[in-house]
Design a protein around this motif. Structure first.
Motif, PDB file in Angstrom:
ATOM      1  N   ARG A   1       0.665  -1.159  -0.023  1.00  0.00           N
ATOM      2  CA  ARG A   1       0.315   0.016   0.028  1.00  0.00           C
ATOM      3  C   ARG A   1       0.863   1.261   0.056  1.00  0.00           C
ATOM      4  N   THR A   2       0.437   2.223  -0.750  1.00  0.00           N
ATOM      5  CA  THR A   2       1.040   3.612  -0.635  1.00  0.00           C
ATOM      6  C   THR A   2       0.853   4.186   0.423  1.00  0.00           C
ATOM      7  N   VAL A   3       1.712   4.765   1.212  1.00  0.00           N
ATOM      8  CA  VAL A   3       1.486   5.678   2.510  1.00  0.00           C
ATOM      9  C   VAL A   3       1.440   6.942   2.116  1.00  0.00           C
ATOM     10  N   LEU A   4       0.767   7.816   2.646  1.00  0.00           N
ATOM     11  CA  LEU A   4       0.780   9.285   2.533  1.00  0.00           C
ATOM     12  C   LEU A   4       0.883   9.935   3.705  1.00  0.00           C
ATOM     13  N   ARG A   5       1.696  11.064   3.619  1.00  0.00           N
ATOM     14  CA  ARG A   5       1.875  11.824   4.971  1.00  0.00           C
ATOM     15  C   ARG A   5       1.476  13.371   4.595  1.00  0.00           C
ATOM     16  N   LEU A   6       1.310  14.104   5.621  1.00  0.00           N
ATOM     17  CA  LEU A   6       1.211  15.510   5.742  1.00  0.00           C
ATOM     18  C   LEU A   6       2.403  16.160   5.282  1.00  0.00           C
ATOM     19  N   VAL A   7       2.369  17.277   4.608  1.00  0.00           N
ATOM     20  CA  VAL A   7       3.441  18.138   4.287  1.00  0.00           C
ATOM     21  C   VAL A   7       3.518  19.413   5.285  1.00  0.00           C
ATOM     22  N   PRO A   8       4.390  19.420   6.162  1.00  0.00           N
ATOM     23  CA  PRO A   8       4.226  20.421   7.181  1.00  0.00           C
ATOM     24  C   PRO A   8       4.441  21.650   6.517  1.00  0.00           C
ATOM     25  N   GLU A   9       5.651  21.878   5.622  1.00  0.00           N
ATOM     26  CA  GLU A   9       5.927  23.166   5.209  1.00  0.00           C
ATOM     27  C   GLU A   9       5.106  23.696   4.462  1.00  0.00           C
ATOM     28  N   ALA A  10       3.856  22.970   4.038  1.00  0.00           N
ATOM     29  CA  ALA A  10       2.944  23.537   2.835  1.00  0.00           C
ATOM     30  C   ALA A  10       2.113  24.670   3.396  1.00  0.00           C
TER      31      ALA A  10
END
Length: 405
Positions: free
Chosen positions: A81-90
């Protein structure tokens, strides 16, 4: 952050609100998952959304730069499964804590982690124009050093005030602020959205949101680290307090702030309780001694006046017991699960205040025959910049469905 207000000419208002709500649910799970990330299947299971809906939402978030792949995770069957994360610097937000004698400014990323910080003297009685200019100047210096744009600025200061309109009332000790539209004045000066709230509410919000398990305890960037300079560090709020829930203290607690004044931030059912007119939490001005010393609010015998007078005399134990009496009244009224103490006066005598307040609560619990004993008393996480971090959450929390639009 365009997804928050994305419109569709053929969509109804309810569908628009639903889309924003669902996106917030997904974003919050990405936030709490930390750098390890979370799969789309897990997002669907935990939100109750269909896999198709999650795929559409995450595609939008990736297109907006808010989410990114964090690798792949083995599954029980089929391909990884592809895992996603939040991009903090966005995205970033500025939090301002306007105290009676100093201003603290922090720049936070989407996880609430502090990227840069400034602290300089301030005279809250210098007049509205001077204070607004000083606050705006600190924001500009902070942003110039970081080189980022922001969602807006959250401002936290002593109350009472009107959170909904961003208008100050008679701030204790500074009646000249009564009726001043701080939100509009600062927004006009900076050209970005501004949200204004009481310092205690902001701190409580920061604890409730970031303390819920962002796992972001890291800092980025560099700086002088001195007063008046730009520094970097971790958020300092997320810690072992746990995740809010029906059986977790973070779902129902009082944050008592004793610094240059005394107030309370109340979290009930996981959300900040501001009251019908956003005036809840004027904890320091409950009268407990009818013939007591005069208080800046015009009454006599307020807890704030008694506490600060005892501290000035060096009687910290007495101040702690007085604070404990007020805390016990609050516990009896609201049946909360946890009392957190903060503010510079508490920070200077942490052990004495925790011990003194705890002793009063324990005695009250004994007299009432409470089976499971007194509720715990702890020093609030966040330290000296906890209020400023909470002020930044006034802008960040709504993105994750944990604050107000």
């Amino acid at each position: 952050m365009a997804y928050v207000n994305r419109t569709n000419a053929e969509s109804g208002v309810n569908l628009l609100a639903l889309r924003s709500h669902n996106a917030a649910l997904v974003l919050d799970l990405l936030r709490t998952a930390g750098e390890g990330g979370i799969s789309r299947l897990e997002l669907a299971e935990r939100t109750g959304l269909t896999p198709q809906a999650v795929s559409k939402i995450t595609a939008r978030l990736r297109a907006d730069g808010l989410a990114a792949e964090a690798g792949r995770r083995a599954s029980t069957g089929g391909k990884p499964r592809t895992v996603l994360r939040l991009v903090p610097e966005a995205g970033h937000a500025v939090g301002l804590h306007l105290d009676r004698d100093e201003v603290t400014a922090v720049l936070c990323d989407l996880t609430g982690a502090v990227v840069a910080e400034r602290r300089v003297p301030l005279d809250l009685g210098a007049g509205a124009d001077a204070v607004v200019e000083s606050a705006a100047g600190e924001v500009e210096v902070l942003l110039a050093g970081a080189g980022v744009s922001v969602l807006g600025v959250g401002v936290a200061l002593p109350g009472p005030l009107d959170h909904a309109r961003g208008v100050l009332h008679r701030v204790t000790g500074f009646p000249e602020w009564d009726g001043f539209p701080l939100r509009d004045a600062l927004a006009g000066r900076l050209g970005v959205p501004v949200v204004v709230d009481k310092d205690t509410n902001a701190a409580a919000l920061g604890i409730a949101v970031v303390g819920s398990g962002s796992g972001s305890g890291r800092g980025r960037g560099s700086g002088a680290g001195a007063s008046g300079g730009v520094s970097a560090g971790s958020s300092g709020v997320a810690d072992s307090l746990g995740t809010p829930g029906p059986s977790n203290p973070l779902a129902s607690f009082a944050y008592l702030h004793l610094g240059t004044g005394l107030g309370a931030g109340l979290v009930i059912g996981g959300g900040v309780h501001r009251g019908a007119r956003t005036g809840a939490g004027e904890f320091g001005h409950q009268v407990i001694q009818l013939d007591g010393p005069p208080c800046g609010c015009g009454n006599r015998g307020c807890i704030e006046a008694l506490c600060l007078a005892a501290v000035d005399r060096g009687a910290v134990g007495e101040a702690a017991r007085v604070l404990g009496v007020g805390a016990a009244n609050l516990v009896g009224l609201l049946d909360i699960d946890l009392v957190l103490l903060g503010g510079r006066t508490v920070a200077a005598h942490e052990e004495a205040f925790v011990r003194g307040v705890g002793a009063v609560l324990e005695e009250r619990a004994r007299l009432e025959g409470v089976d499971d004993g007194a509720i715990p008393v702890r020093v609030a996480p966040g330290g000296a910049r906890g209020v400023a971090e909470g002020a930044a959450q006034l802008l960040l929390a709504p993105l994750f469905g944990r604050g107000e639009d």
